[in-house]
Scaffold this motif. Sequence first.
Motif, PDB file in Angstrom:
ATOM      1  N   ASN A   5       0.953  -0.994  -0.037  1.00  0.00           N
ATOM      2  CA  ASN A   5      -0.063   0.393   0.073  1.00  0.00           C
ATOM      3  C   ASN A   5       0.965   1.245   0.067  1.00  0.00           C
ATOM      4  N   LYS A  15      -3.661  10.018   8.456  1.00  0.00           N
ATOM      5  CA  LYS A  15      -4.445   8.535   7.398  1.00  0.00           C
ATOM      6  C   LYS A  15      -3.689   8.213   6.679  1.00  0.00           C
ATOM      7  N   GLU A  18      -4.058   5.363   9.414  1.00  0.00           N
ATOM      8  CA  GLU A  18      -4.755   4.546   9.601  1.00  0.00           C
ATOM      9  C   GLU A  18      -4.579   3.621   8.154  1.00  0.00           C
ATOM     10  N   SER A  19      -4.361   3.872   7.061  1.00  0.00           N
ATOM     11  CA  SER A  19      -4.514   3.198   5.897  1.00  0.00           C
ATOM     12  C   SER A  19      -3.572   2.128   5.406  1.00  0.00           C
ATOM     13  N   CYS A  21      -0.769   2.114   5.147  1.00  0.00           N
ATOM     14  CA  CYS A  21       0.122   2.381   3.764  1.00  0.00           C
ATOM     15  C   CYS A  21       2.110   2.953   3.993  1.00  0.00           C
TER      16      CYS A  21
END
Length: 55
Positions: A5, A15, A18-19, A21
């Motif tokens: 990711n 973000k 949280e993602s 990545c």
Amino acid sequence: MARVNLPYGIDNFAKVRESNCYYIDKTGFIKELLDWTFDVNLITRPRRFGKTLTM
């Protein structure tokens, strides 16, 4: 091969976390660059790879 990711278009660090990545911290690289003495620092990377931000 596992898919990685990458935070394309995400400009908020929360973000990115949280993602789930990948995030590359270039702080150590900047310190190394400042410690070395060169006439010219040439950083070659693809477009939108953080060259200007790193400098």
